[in-house]
Structure formats: structure tokens, C-alpha cells
Design a protein around this motif. Sequence first.
Motif, PDB file in Angstrom:
ATOM      1  N   TRP A   1     -67.649 -24.403 114.038  1.00 57.33           N
ATOM      2  CA  TRP A   1     -66.277 -24.083 113.627  1.00 57.33           C
ATOM      3  C   TRP A   1     -65.958 -24.724 112.284  1.00 57.33           C
ATOM      4  CZ3 TRP A   1     -61.621 -26.211 112.291  1.00 57.33           C
ATOM      5  CH2 TRP A   1     -60.517 -25.379 112.361  1.00 57.33           C
ATOM      6  N   MET A   2     -66.393 -25.975 112.104  1.00 53.48           N
ATOM      7  CA  MET A   2     -66.124 -26.678 110.850  1.00 53.48           C
ATOM      8  C   MET A   2     -66.905 -26.067 109.696  1.00 53.48           C
ATOM      9  SD  MET A   2     -63.853 -28.976 111.583  1.00 53.48           S
ATOM     10  CE  MET A   2     -63.900 -30.097 110.201  1.00 53.48           C
ATOM     11  N   LYS A   3     -68.138 -25.668 109.960  1.00 54.57           N
ATOM     12  CA  LYS A   3     -68.940 -25.036 108.908  1.00 54.57           C
ATOM     13  C   LYS A   3     -68.297 -23.727 108.454  1.00 54.57           C
ATOM     14  CE  LYS A   3     -73.330 -26.993 110.504  1.00 54.57           C
ATOM     15  NZ  LYS A   3     -74.626 -26.730 111.173  1.00 54.57           N
ATOM     16  N   GLU A   4     -67.834 -22.947 109.420  1.00 63.12           N
ATOM     17  CA  GLU A   4     -67.165 -21.689 109.072  1.00 63.12           C
ATOM     18  C   GLU A   4     -65.880 -21.961 108.296  1.00 63.12           C
ATOM     19  OE1 GLU A   4     -67.506 -18.222 112.023  1.00 63.12           O
ATOM     20  OE2 GLU A   4     -67.588 -19.988 113.300  1.00 63.12           O
ATOM     21  N   THR A   5     -65.149 -22.979 108.712  1.00 58.55           N
ATOM     22  CA  THR A   5     -63.905 -23.329 108.028  1.00 58.55           C
ATOM     23  C   THR A   5     -64.182 -23.746 106.588  1.00 58.55           C
ATOM     24  OG1 THR A   5     -62.831 -23.981 110.092  1.00 58.55           O
ATOM     25  CG2 THR A   5     -61.937 -24.910 108.067  1.00 58.55           C
ATOM     26  N   GLN A   6     -65.201 -24.574 106.391  1.00 59.58           N
ATOM     27  CA  GLN A   6     -65.554 -24.968 105.024  1.00 59.58           C
ATOM     28  C   GLN A   6     -65.962 -23.752 104.203  1.00 59.58           C
ATOM     29  OE1 GLN A   6     -67.609 -28.646 104.340  1.00 59.58           O
ATOM     30  NE2 GLN A   6     -68.933 -27.744 102.759  1.00 59.58           N
ATOM     31  N   GLY A   7     -66.620 -22.793 104.854  1.00 59.48           N
ATOM     32  CA  GLY A   7     -66.995 -21.566 104.149  1.00 59.48           C
ATOM     33  C   GLY A   7     -65.792 -20.820 103.607  1.00 59.48           C
ATOM     34  N   THR A   8     -64.685 -20.790 104.368  1.00 62.33           N
ATOM     35  CA  THR A   8     -63.488 -20.104 103.866  1.00 62.33           C
ATOM     36  C   THR A   8     -62.864 -20.887 102.704  1.00 62.33           C
ATOM     37  OG1 THR A   8     -61.820 -21.150 105.333  1.00 62.33           O
ATOM     38  CG2 THR A   8     -63.045 -19.256 106.213  1.00 62.33           C
ATOM     39  N   ILE A   9     -62.962 -22.219 102.756  1.00 63.01           N
ATOM     40  CA  ILE A   9     -62.450 -23.035 101.645  1.00 63.01           C
ATOM     41  C   ILE A   9     -63.250 -22.750 100.382  1.00 63.01           C
ATOM     42  CG2 ILE A   9     -62.224 -25.406 100.783  1.00 63.01           C
ATOM     43  CD1 ILE A   9     -61.644 -26.261 103.675  1.00 63.01           C
ATOM     44  N   GLU A  10     -64.567 -22.738 100.510  1.00 59.51           N
ATOM     45  CA  GLU A  10     -65.430 -22.490  99.353  1.00 59.51           C
ATOM     46  C   GLU A  10     -65.199 -21.098  98.774  1.00 59.51           C
ATOM     47  OE1 GLU A  10     -69.129 -25.386 100.804  1.00 59.51           O
ATOM     48  OE2 GLU A  10     -69.162 -23.229 101.231  1.00 59.51           O
ATOM     49  N   LYS A  11     -64.996 -20.126  99.647  1.00 62.37           N
ATOM     50  CA  LYS A  11     -64.733 -18.763  99.179  1.00 62.37           C
ATOM     51  C   LYS A  11     -63.411 -18.691  98.422  1.00 62.37           C
ATOM     52  CE  LYS A  11     -64.351 -13.983 100.841  1.00 62.37           C
ATOM     53  NZ  LYS A  11     -64.385 -13.112 102.059  1.00 62.37           N
ATOM     54  N   GLU A  12     -62.396 -19.373  98.939  1.00 66.45           N
ATOM     55  CA  GLU A  12     -61.094 -19.374  98.270  1.00 66.45           C
ATOM     56  C   GLU A  12     -61.171 -20.100  96.933  1.00 66.45           C
ATOM     57  OE1 GLU A  12     -57.240 -18.316  97.606  1.00 66.45           O
ATOM     58  OE2 GLU A  12     -58.525 -17.658  99.267  1.00 66.45           O
ATOM     59  N   VAL A  13     -61.904 -21.208  96.889  1.00 61.32           N
ATOM     60  CA  VAL A  13     -62.079 -21.939  95.628  1.00 61.32           C
ATOM     61  C   VAL A  13     -62.760 -21.047  94.595  1.00 61.32           C
ATOM     62  CG1 VAL A  13     -63.398 -23.798  94.539  1.00 61.32           C
ATOM     63  CG2 VAL A  13     -62.013 -24.270  96.556  1.00 61.32           C
ATOM     64  N   ASP A  14     -63.764 -20.294  95.001  1.00 59.59           N
ATOM     65  CA  ASP A  14     -64.442 -19.385  94.070  1.00 59.59           C
ATOM     66  C   ASP A  14     -63.464 -18.353  93.507  1.00 59.59           C
ATOM     67  OD1 ASP A  14     -66.869 -20.656  94.370  1.00 59.59           O
ATOM     68  OD2 ASP A  14     -67.650 -19.239  95.851  1.00 59.59           O
ATOM     69  N   ALA A  15     -62.587 -17.839  94.363  1.00 57.75           N
ATOM     70  CA  ALA A  15     -61.599 -16.855  93.915  1.00 57.75           C
ATOM     71  C   ALA A  15     -60.611 -17.489  92.939  1.00 57.75           C
ATOM     72  CB  ALA A  15     -60.854 -16.271  95.112  1.00 57.75           C
ATOM     73  N   LEU A  16     -60.220 -18.729  93.197  1.00 57.84           N
ATOM     74  CA  LEU A  16     -59.283 -19.426  92.317  1.00 57.84           C
ATOM     75  C   LEU A  16     -59.949 -19.839  91.001  1.00 57.84           C
ATOM     76  CD1 LEU A  16     -57.539 -21.548  95.081  1.00 57.84           C
ATOM     77  CD2 LEU A  16     -56.476 -19.712  93.746  1.00 57.84           C
ATOM     78  N   LYS A  17     -61.230 -20.142  91.052  1.00 59.34           N
ATOM     79  CA  LYS A  17     -61.979 -20.424  89.820  1.00 59.34           C
ATOM     80  C   LYS A  17     -61.987 -19.189  88.921  1.00 59.34           C
ATOM     81  CE  LYS A  17     -65.303 -23.982  91.300  1.00 59.34           C
ATOM     82  NZ  LYS A  17     -66.740 -24.264  91.588  1.00 59.34           N
ATOM     83  N   ALA A  18     -62.177 -18.026  89.534  1.00 53.74           N
ATOM     84  CA  ALA A  18     -62.219 -16.783  88.768  1.00 53.74           C
ATOM     85  C   ALA A  18     -60.894 -16.512  88.064  1.00 53.74           C
ATOM     86  CB  ALA A  18     -62.577 -15.612  89.684  1.00 53.74           C
ATOM     87  N   LYS A  19     -59.807 -17.063  88.588  1.00 56.23           N
ATOM     88  CA  LYS A  19     -58.486 -16.907  87.981  1.00 56.23           C
ATOM     89  C   LYS A  19     -58.149 -18.042  87.022  1.00 56.23           C
ATOM     90  CE  LYS A  19     -56.650 -14.511  92.069  1.00 56.23           C
ATOM     91  NZ  LYS A  19     -55.668 -14.563  93.173  1.00 56.23           N
ATOM     92  N   GLY A  20     -59.079 -18.986  86.876  1.00 50.42           N
ATOM     93  CA  GLY A  20     -58.845 -20.116  85.979  1.00 50.42           C
ATOM     94  C   GLY A  20     -57.929 -21.177  86.542  1.00 50.42           C
TER      95      GLY A  20
END
Length: 349
Positions: free
Chosen positions: A54-73
Motif C-alpha cells: 500500500w505504501m509503495k503504491e502511495t509513493q508511486g502516486t506522489i512520484e507521478k504527481e511530482v513529475d506532472a508538477l515538474k512538467a509545469k515548472g
Amino acid sequence: MQNVLLRAAAFACLGVATLVGLVGQAHAAANCIKGDRKPPYTIGWANIYSVPTWMKETQGTIEKEVDALKAKGLVSKLVVTDAQGDANTQIQQIQSMIDANVDAIILIAGSSSAPARVLAAACAKGIAIMNFDSLVDTDQVTAKINTDSAQWGAQAATWLIDAMGGKGNIIVLNGPAGVSVSDDRRKGATPVLAAHPDIKILTETNTAYNVAPAQEAVTNLLFANQQIDGILSLGGALSAGAINALDKEGRPMVPITGENARQFLEMWKSKNLKAWATMQPNWLGAFATYAAVQALQGKDVPAFVKIPLPVISNANVGEYLAKAGDFPADGYIYSPYSDGLFDQLLAQK
């Protein structure tokens, strides 16, 4: 005339200063936010432990969101720590994040009370603090984000009682003793069960949120209780373990509750069980990250964001299983999410 002009100028300056002050206050709408941090932001993820799926999956959603926010600067870096289940280690790691001057800290708390002092220090420094899942007692955070665990337990108990026709013998499966989520689920079920005297609780047990120990615990309960008509399971892996135990001992399947663990949902479908489930969505991590950036940008973020409990029933379990291939075999099939959903949650009053 000169004095009048001087007074007018003074009032004008005061008006400008007041306006600037109001603008500053508007920009720092959420708690802990001072309005002086600029993108791209550094996000800290203070993980209490990383081993459970559960924690690994949760961290995966954090990393995915960070990647999306990086793309927006909007984000430059994600800093991840792992306290390996030790609340004191987590506090030290949060202090390290403060010393490194991260812009936001995303937190599942290892203790409800112990981090209060270090979180107050982070808040005073203008760091956005987003606490989800396991919550802290202090209000020195930007926001707390969670489902209602008491409601979780109440809804599960209500469904089970209805499924059993209002009478019969049940066993209750809880998570580890002392874990707030587990305790709150059980508290929520208590008044519902008490209101139905024809439902008899034969026994209950606490076990880790894993299939193997749950199966062992339920096997022991089966030996001691010959007539079981329903299982109030307050965790998905617990439900999978219970089904394994029933199967191995040749006992009939009975109505059972649980959550969105893939193993449980697959057993549910293959055995045509009468079952019910909800979830603690893994995307709470992504939402916490998104909300932190919104707060840092001066957006109004509520002090508490209540996440509605999705319901999985016989009517829609197939929809979840259709996505099973996208999740680990021992993981959780969580509901979809988007920035649009996050905006709706933040707009709640």
C-alpha cells in the motif's frame, strides 16, 4: 493647507500599506504559508515505512504527481525519507528537511503526538505540511487529509447486518492494536453492532494487514467457533486471509466485508461471494502533493479535507477487476483520480 495635504498623503500611504498587507494575507491563505516561497518547489515525502505494498503504491502516486508538477515548472525536486516504522527516526528526518529548507512536507505520521514540536518548527518556517492517512494531534500543519475511518466501520457493519438478515454469529477482524485507522474503524462499527442484539460477536482478533498472519488468525478462530454466519473484516488483506482459511478448512463462504486489496477482489469474483468493500485511496499521496503546491501558490486550502469513501459492491467489483493488470498482485486496486477531482475536493466547505 500644508497640514491637510500631509494628512492626506499619510492616509494614502496607510491605505496602500493596508492594501499590500491584505494582498499578502490573501496570498498566504492557508495555515503555515507566508507567501514568500516561489516555484519551482522542493517537496519532502516523510514516509513512515516503505515496505508494505500500500505504501509503495502511495509513493508511486506522489512520484507521478511530482513529475506532472515538474512538467509545469512548479516543482524541482522530491526528497524521500523512510523511517522504517520508527516515529523518532521520522521526527529526525523531518528536522533534516526543515534544515534543508524544503518548501513542503508530505506526511503519514508514525505517532499522533510525538511530531508536534518538529511540525510547529516547520510551520513557523513557512513550510507547507500536508498530513494524510495517519493523522497528528497538532493543528500546526497546513492541512489534514483523510477518509472517515469511523464511517468506514459503520458502513461495513451496516452492510454485513443487512446481508445476514439482521441475525447470526460473526467474527471481527481488526488491524494491529493501537493503529489509529484500525481503532477508529472498530469504534465506528461498535454502535451499529450494539443496536442489533441478534448479531452475536463470537470473538475478534487483531492482526497485521497481511494475508498470511490473517489466515493463521482466522484458522484458529474457526477451530473454536463452529457456526460463523458473517465476517466483519476491517481490512482487505484480512479478508483475503479469512477466505483462504475458510477454503482450507472446508467451511462455507459467508458474507464478508473488506477493502480494495486485489487478492480479496479476485477471490470475491471467482467464488461469487456476497461481499462489500471500500478503500483508503492510494492517491491521497498525490492529492497531498497537489494541495501543497496549491497552498504555496496562495490558494485557499481547507484545514481538513474529508475524502468520500468509494463503495465496491457486487454491482461494480468487475469494473475494479478490469483494471487489475495495472496493479501488483498483492496490491490495492484504487479508484481513478485527476487534478479536476483534486480541485473539487479542495473546494469543499
